[in-house]
Design a protein around this motif. Structure first.
Motif, PDB file in Angstrom:
ATOM      1  N   PRO A   1       5.498   5.871  -6.662  1.00 59.29           N
ATOM      2  CA  PRO A   1       4.982   6.932  -7.286  1.00 59.29           C
ATOM      3  C   PRO A   1       6.052   7.914  -7.827  1.00 59.29           C
ATOM      4  CG  PRO A   1       3.482   6.123  -5.613  1.00 59.29           C
ATOM      5  CD  PRO A   1       4.799   5.635  -5.391  1.00 59.29           C
ATOM      6  N   SER A   2       5.977   8.490  -9.103  1.00 60.30           N
ATOM      7  CA  SER A   2       6.759   9.657  -9.355  1.00 60.30           C
ATOM      8  C   SER A   2       6.038  10.851  -9.956  1.00 60.30           C
ATOM      9  CB  SER A   2       8.062   9.259 -10.501  1.00 60.30           C
ATOM     10  OG  SER A   2       6.844   8.972 -11.778  1.00 60.30           O
ATOM     11  N   VAL A   3       4.751  10.683  -9.854  1.00 58.14           N
ATOM     12  CA  VAL A   3       3.919  11.695 -10.324  1.00 58.14           C
ATOM     13  C   VAL A   3       4.037  12.957  -9.262  1.00 58.14           C
ATOM     14  CG1 VAL A   3       1.749  10.794  -9.047  1.00 58.14           C
ATOM     15  CG2 VAL A   3       1.711  12.558 -11.179  1.00 58.14           C
ATOM     16  N   ALA A   4       4.213  14.064  -9.596  1.00 57.80           N
ATOM     17  CA  ALA A   4       4.227  15.363  -8.706  1.00 57.80           C
ATOM     18  C   ALA A   4       2.942  15.190  -7.592  1.00 57.80           C
ATOM     19  CB  ALA A   4       4.060  16.742  -9.337  1.00 57.80           C
ATOM     20  N   ASN A   5       3.299  15.574  -6.376  1.00 63.12           N
ATOM     21  CA  ASN A   5       2.314  15.555  -5.259  1.00 63.12           C
ATOM     22  C   ASN A   5       2.028  14.207  -4.630  1.00 63.12           C
ATOM     23  OD1 ASN A   5       2.090  18.708  -4.912  1.00 63.12           O
ATOM     24  ND2 ASN A   5       0.631  18.551  -6.696  1.00 63.12           N
ATOM     25  N   ALA A   6       2.393  13.293  -5.331  1.00 63.40           N
ATOM     26  CA  ALA A   6       2.329  11.984  -4.876  1.00 63.40           C
ATOM     27  C   ALA A   6       3.565  10.961  -4.440  1.00 63.40           C
ATOM     28  CB  ALA A   6       1.356  10.881  -5.497  1.00 63.40           C
ATOM     29  N   ASN A   7       4.574  11.785  -4.790  1.00 65.72           N
ATOM     30  CA  ASN A   7       5.913  11.054  -4.846  1.00 65.72           C
ATOM     31  C   ASN A   7       6.941  11.378  -3.568  1.00 65.72           C
ATOM     32  OD1 ASN A   7       6.615  13.780  -5.407  1.00 65.72           O
ATOM     33  ND2 ASN A   7       8.059  13.397  -6.862  1.00 65.72           N
ATOM     34  N   ASP A   8       6.166  12.246  -2.667  1.00 63.74           N
ATOM     35  CA  ASP A   8       6.829  12.402  -1.480  1.00 63.74           C
ATOM     36  C   ASP A   8       6.469  12.492  -0.200  1.00 63.74           C
ATOM     37  OD1 ASP A   8       5.152  14.538  -2.101  1.00 63.74           O
ATOM     38  OD2 ASP A   8       6.717  16.159  -1.349  1.00 63.74           O
ATOM     39  N   LEU A   9       5.143  11.439  -0.149  1.00 64.86           N
ATOM     40  CA  LEU A   9       4.228  11.520   0.858  1.00 64.86           C
ATOM     41  C   LEU A   9       4.753  11.000   2.198  1.00 64.86           C
ATOM     42  CD1 LEU A   9       0.906  10.641  -0.929  1.00 64.86           C
ATOM     43  CD2 LEU A   9       1.564  12.620  -0.665  1.00 64.86           C
ATOM     44  N   LEU A  10       5.738  10.011   1.937  1.00 68.85           N
ATOM     45  CA  LEU A  10       6.249   9.359   2.893  1.00 68.85           C
ATOM     46  C   LEU A  10       7.176  10.294   3.802  1.00 68.85           C
ATOM     47  CD1 LEU A  10       6.680   5.960   1.813  1.00 68.85           C
ATOM     48  CD2 LEU A  10       5.527   6.382   4.006  1.00 68.85           C
ATOM     49  N   THR A  11       7.424  11.289   3.283  1.00 75.64           N
ATOM     50  CA  THR A  11       8.397  12.470   3.909  1.00 75.64           C
ATOM     51  C   THR A  11       7.599  13.633   4.589  1.00 75.64           C
ATOM     52  OG1 THR A  11       8.668  13.958   2.081  1.00 75.64           O
ATOM     53  CG2 THR A  11      10.304  11.909   2.212  1.00 75.64           C
TER      54      THR A  11
ATOM     55  N   ILE B   1      14.569   0.125  -2.104  1.00 79.84           N
ATOM     56  CA  ILE B   1      14.573   0.319  -3.767  1.00 79.84           C
ATOM     57  C   ILE B   1      13.072  -0.336  -4.127  1.00 79.84           C
ATOM     58  CG2 ILE B   1      15.531  -0.576  -5.898  1.00 79.84           C
ATOM     59  CD1 ILE B   1      17.513   1.129  -3.785  1.00 79.84           C
ATOM     60  N   CYS B   2      12.201   0.528  -4.756  1.00 77.83           N
ATOM     61  CA  CYS B   2      10.821   0.388  -4.863  1.00 77.83           C
ATOM     62  C   CYS B   2      10.299   0.994  -6.198  1.00 77.83           C
ATOM     63  CB  CYS B   2      10.097   0.511  -3.557  1.00 77.83           C
ATOM     64  SG  CYS B   2      10.402   2.455  -3.150  1.00 77.83           S
ATOM     65  N   ASN B   3       9.393   0.118  -6.369  1.00 81.78           N
ATOM     66  CA  ASN B   3       8.563   0.802  -7.626  1.00 81.78           C
ATOM     67  C   ASN B   3       7.495   1.851  -6.887  1.00 81.78           C
ATOM     68  OD1 ASN B   3       9.206  -0.102  -9.789  1.00 81.78           O
ATOM     69  ND2 ASN B   3       7.490  -1.612 -10.229  1.00 81.78           N
TER      70      ASN B   3
ATOM     71  N   THR C   1       8.020   4.167 -10.928  1.00 85.62           N
ATOM     72  CA  THR C   1       9.183   3.901 -11.497  1.00 85.62           C
ATOM     73  C   THR C   1       9.950   3.556 -10.349  1.00 85.62           C
ATOM     74  OG1 THR C   1       9.855   6.391 -10.610  1.00 85.62           O
ATOM     75  CG2 THR C   1       9.002   6.033 -12.838  1.00 85.62           C
ATOM     76  N   ASN C   2      11.159   2.766 -10.819  1.00 83.90           N
ATOM     77  CA  ASN C   2      12.071   2.335  -9.821  1.00 83.90           C
ATOM     78  C   ASN C   2      13.040   3.396  -8.928  1.00 83.90           C
ATOM     79  OD1 ASN C   2      13.767   0.079  -8.749  1.00 83.90           O
ATOM     80  ND2 ASN C   2      15.406   0.761  -9.620  1.00 83.90           N
ATOM     81  N   THR C   3      12.845   3.398  -7.822  1.00 84.62           N
ATOM     82  CA  THR C   3      13.064   4.637  -7.216  1.00 84.62           C
ATOM     83  C   THR C   3      13.854   4.225  -5.751  1.00 84.62           C
ATOM     84  OG1 THR C   3      11.003   5.725  -7.379  1.00 84.62           O
ATOM     85  CG2 THR C   3      12.267   6.657  -5.473  1.00 84.62           C
TER      86      THR C   3
ATOM     87  N   ASP D   1       0.814  -1.337  -0.081  1.00 83.65           N
ATOM     88  CA  ASP D   1      -0.085   0.014   0.060  1.00 83.65           C
ATOM     89  C   ASP D   1       0.799   1.231   0.088  1.00 83.65           C
ATOM     90  OD1 ASP D   1      -2.270  -1.419   0.077  1.00 83.65           O
ATOM     91  OD2 ASP D   1      -2.716  -1.234   2.283  1.00 83.65           O
ATOM     92  N   GLU D   2       1.962   1.126   0.520  1.00 78.72           N
ATOM     93  CA  GLU D   2       3.208   2.507   0.844  1.00 78.72           C
ATOM     94  C   GLU D   2       4.109   2.419  -0.549  1.00 78.72           C
ATOM     95  OE1 GLU D   2       2.288   4.660   2.461  1.00 78.72           O
ATOM     96  OE2 GLU D   2       1.317   3.675   4.223  1.00 78.72           O
ATOM     97  N   TYR D   3       3.711   1.405  -1.558  1.00 74.91           N
ATOM     98  CA  TYR D   3       4.386   1.247  -2.560  1.00 74.91           C
ATOM     99  C   TYR D   3       6.098   1.250  -2.582  1.00 74.91           C
ATOM    100  CZ  TYR D   3       0.158   2.531  -5.150  1.00 74.91           C
ATOM    101  OH  TYR D   3      -1.056   2.599  -5.456  1.00 74.91           O
ATOM    102  N   LEU D   4       6.310   0.173  -1.489  1.00 74.21           N
ATOM    103  CA  LEU D   4       7.539   0.095  -0.900  1.00 74.21           C
ATOM    104  C   LEU D   4       8.272  -1.289  -1.526  1.00 74.21           C
ATOM    105  CD1 LEU D   4       7.300   1.590   2.605  1.00 74.21           C
ATOM    106  CD2 LEU D   4       8.614   2.516   0.606  1.00 74.21           C
ATOM    107  N   LEU D   5       7.639  -1.900  -2.467  1.00 72.17           N
ATOM    108  CA  LEU D   5       8.285  -3.198  -2.955  1.00 72.17           C
ATOM    109  C   LEU D   5       8.882  -3.075  -4.479  1.00 72.17           C
ATOM    110  CD1 LEU D   5       5.170  -5.611  -2.026  1.00 72.17           C
ATOM    111  CD2 LEU D   5       7.418  -4.933  -0.873  1.00 72.17           C
TER     112      LEU D   5
END
Length: 602
Positions: A127-137, A123-125, A179-181, A93-97
């Protein structure tokens, strides 16, 4: 969690990025200074950074930058994580896989300080879209502001739970552009997530071959500390309850203090928020050790005694884990387990490792230079490491690699008589006694026409199928151009049973005659009359008991001698009695039929 692989880059001899698959049992083979110990110590740095710490000098001398990278991939992930006010979320759910749906953690050490600290990335897939790529921070007020900015209705989320706000924000987008992040976990909920993940990581215990003998020698204390950690792991729910209750009561006291402060200084009280700075470390509060006679520290005894304690620690763990099958996974990494041990003890240790590796909650890593031990290890467990200048290569799984391993260790097949017409492969030397005596008595009784010796069928012990010794033996069989057949213990009633059934099926698919014993192993067929028990004895065993161990204890003999001492007393009538079984209402005789089939090979 289960460790799937480790990747090294710029760490000591590993300049180029090298990924090493890790299985339940993984054995590293290579010449001295090939890089075997470096893999173990990299894992110690990754999991603990205590017994071995990352140092500036660990940087590869030909590295093109100053970053040492150690990455691990894990499977068998927890169903949920508690990171936000006791409300669960998941790694997915947190896109951390990563792209394979596994957890990939990278630790990077900048070799600019004597003892560099790690930066941790997931290292995970992501979100890279603006406003959803930094939510965990983002902190909770920032998340709520973000939700308001992009028009997420307040009724779509719980404003007191970060994960709920993040999910509502993500759901507001048509596509997240995954994206791979490399996600740095250093602040806000990224760090909370990682702190939660750490609780599920396997325990890692490293036993080195070249430790100095000191009063606090880890070689002895580590197993006992593992016992403490395991006990705490089994009590996770209780400990978590204690922590939550302490936290609740402490915060309640802090809140009441702030309420009183608010009466005197509202401005100051509004600026203060009660917060726990760190989790309690329960494992550091418990110490367990072993004393020798007269209160003498075990570490003052010889290295053989200390390692003998380790041997029986692993044997005890194999038995406990086989029975309990729960708790966190434990990774045991053992360098040269044969060091300072009698050959009989060496083989017992390898068997304990194999048993442990077959339990659902442990993984075994080891190195060995002893041909007799390496010959018993499954082919799929072997990793061959070679030095390549200031770099290393790691190979596995091909005939060329097995050839290198066999040549490096000097593994040879047992000699086969030049006039042999076929081979019967068995697990151990005791099985030779079992097969020869059984065949001789069945021939004497007129139940089979010939013995294996009569037909010049060589009986060759290989320690089981699918190991280097087996592979070497089959090479020899191909050289002599003779057929072979296989007899294996079924290990009925143990977790190894299904693996043996699968191995038999593989052999049948290849057109090989292969049988498993109907009972657990040959010792389970010994007639009680041959044990010469005292009158009134109630000693007995069933088809799935560890009859070898039970008989050895009852008779005060070594387990390895049970077949030699007692099976050789079996008469034809007793063998026919213990081999009889019923199938579909029909009376059948196991070894009579099996040996008749084997003998038809020639």
């Amino acid at each position: 969690m289960k460790l799937e692989s480790i990747t090294l880059k710029n760490f000591r001899g590993y300049k180029t990025e090298r990924t090493i698959p890790i299985s339940n049992l993984t054995a590293f083979i290579g010449k001295n200074d090939a890089g075997k110990s470096s893999v173990f110590e990299a894992l110690e740095i990754f999991f603990n950074n205590k017994l071995v710490k990352c140092e500036k000098d660990d940087l590869n001398i030909d590295a093109d930058n100053n970053k040492i990278e150690i990455s691990c991939i894990f499977s068998e992930l927890p169903d949920e994580l508690i990171i936000d006010a006791a409300h669960p979320t998941t790694l997915a759910d947190e896109y951390l896989l990563n792209g394979d749906g596994k957890l990939e953690i990278k630790k990077v050490f900048a070799a600019t300080a004597a003892n560099p600290s790690a930066k941790v990335y997931i290292i995970c897939n992501h979100p890279s879209v603006a406003n959803a790529n930094d939510l965990l921070t983002l902190k909770r007020p920032q998340l709520i502001t973000r939700a308001n900015e992009i028009g997420v209705p307040e009724e779509n989320y719980n404003g007191t739970i970060n994960s709920s706000i993040r999910q509502a924000i993500r759901d507001n987008f048509d596509g997240l552009e995954l994206t791979n992040t490399e996600l740095l976990v250093d602040k806000e909920d990224t760090k909370k997530v990682f702190d939660a993940i750490v609780n599920y990581l396997p325990l890692f215990a490293l036993f080195q071959s070249d430790r100095k003998s000191k009063d606090d020698d880890k070689e002895v204390t580590d197993p006992m500390q593992i016992a403490v950690k395991q006990a705490l792991s089994d009590l996770t729910a209780e400990i978590e309850h204690i922590k939550q209750e302490v936290r609740r009561r402490a915060i309640d006291t802090a809140d009441r203090t702030l309420q009183k402060l608010h009466e005197m200084s509202p401005e100051l009280a509004d600026q203060l928020i009660p917060e726990f700075k760190s989790e309690p470390k329960f494992d550091s509060q418990f110490k367990l050790s072993i004393k020798s006679e007269n209160n003498i520290s075990v570490n003052k005894r010889g290295s053989g005694v200390r390692r003998l304690i380790l041997l029986n620690f692993f044997r005890a763990e194999a038995e406990r884990m086989r029975e309990e099958r729960n708790g966190n996974k434990i990774i045991f990494a053992f360098e040269e387990p044969e060091t300072s041990q009698h050959p009989d003890h060496q083989e017992m240790l390898i068997q304990a490792f194999i048993e442990l590796s077959n339990t659902p909650n442990s993984q075994i890593l080891l190195t060995t230079h002893t041909p007799a031990l390496a010959g018993l290890l499954p082919l799929e467990s072997l990793r061959f490491i070679e030095k390549d200048g200031h770099d290393r290569t790691v190979e596995m799984g091909t005939d060329q690699v097995f050839e290198k391993i066999a040549d490096t260790l000097g593994i040879l097949a047992d000699p086969i008589p030049k006039n042999a017409t076929a081979m019967l492969l068995v697990e151990g030397k005791g099985d030779i006694t079992f097969v020869n005596h059984t065949a001789e008595k069945l021939k004497d009784g007129g139940h089979i026409p010939e013995t294996f010796e009569d037909k010049r069928i060589a009986i060759v012990p290989i320690g089981g199928c699918g190991n280097i010794k087996h592979w070497r033996t089959l090479q020899l069989a191909a050289q002599f151009n003779i057929p072979y057949c296989v007899l294996l213990d079924s290990d009925l009633g143990t977790i190894e049973h299904q693996q043996n059934v699968d191995k038999q099926a593989e052999l049948h698919q290849d057109g090989i005659k292969a049988y498993l014993t109907n009972k657990r192993e040959p010792e389970n067929y010994i007639h009680l009359d041959c044990l010469q028990l005292p009158a009134g004895s109630t000693f007995s065993f069933n088809d799935t008991d560890d009859a070898k161990d039970l008989i050895a204890r009852e008779k005060g003999t070594r387990k390895s001698n049970v077949l030699e001492n007692y099976w050789t007393l079996m008469t034809t009538e007793q063998i026919r009695e213990v081999e009889k079984y019923t199938e579909n209402g029909q009376e059948k005789y196991e070894f009579t039929e099996m040996f008749t089939d084997f003998l038809s090979l020639v």
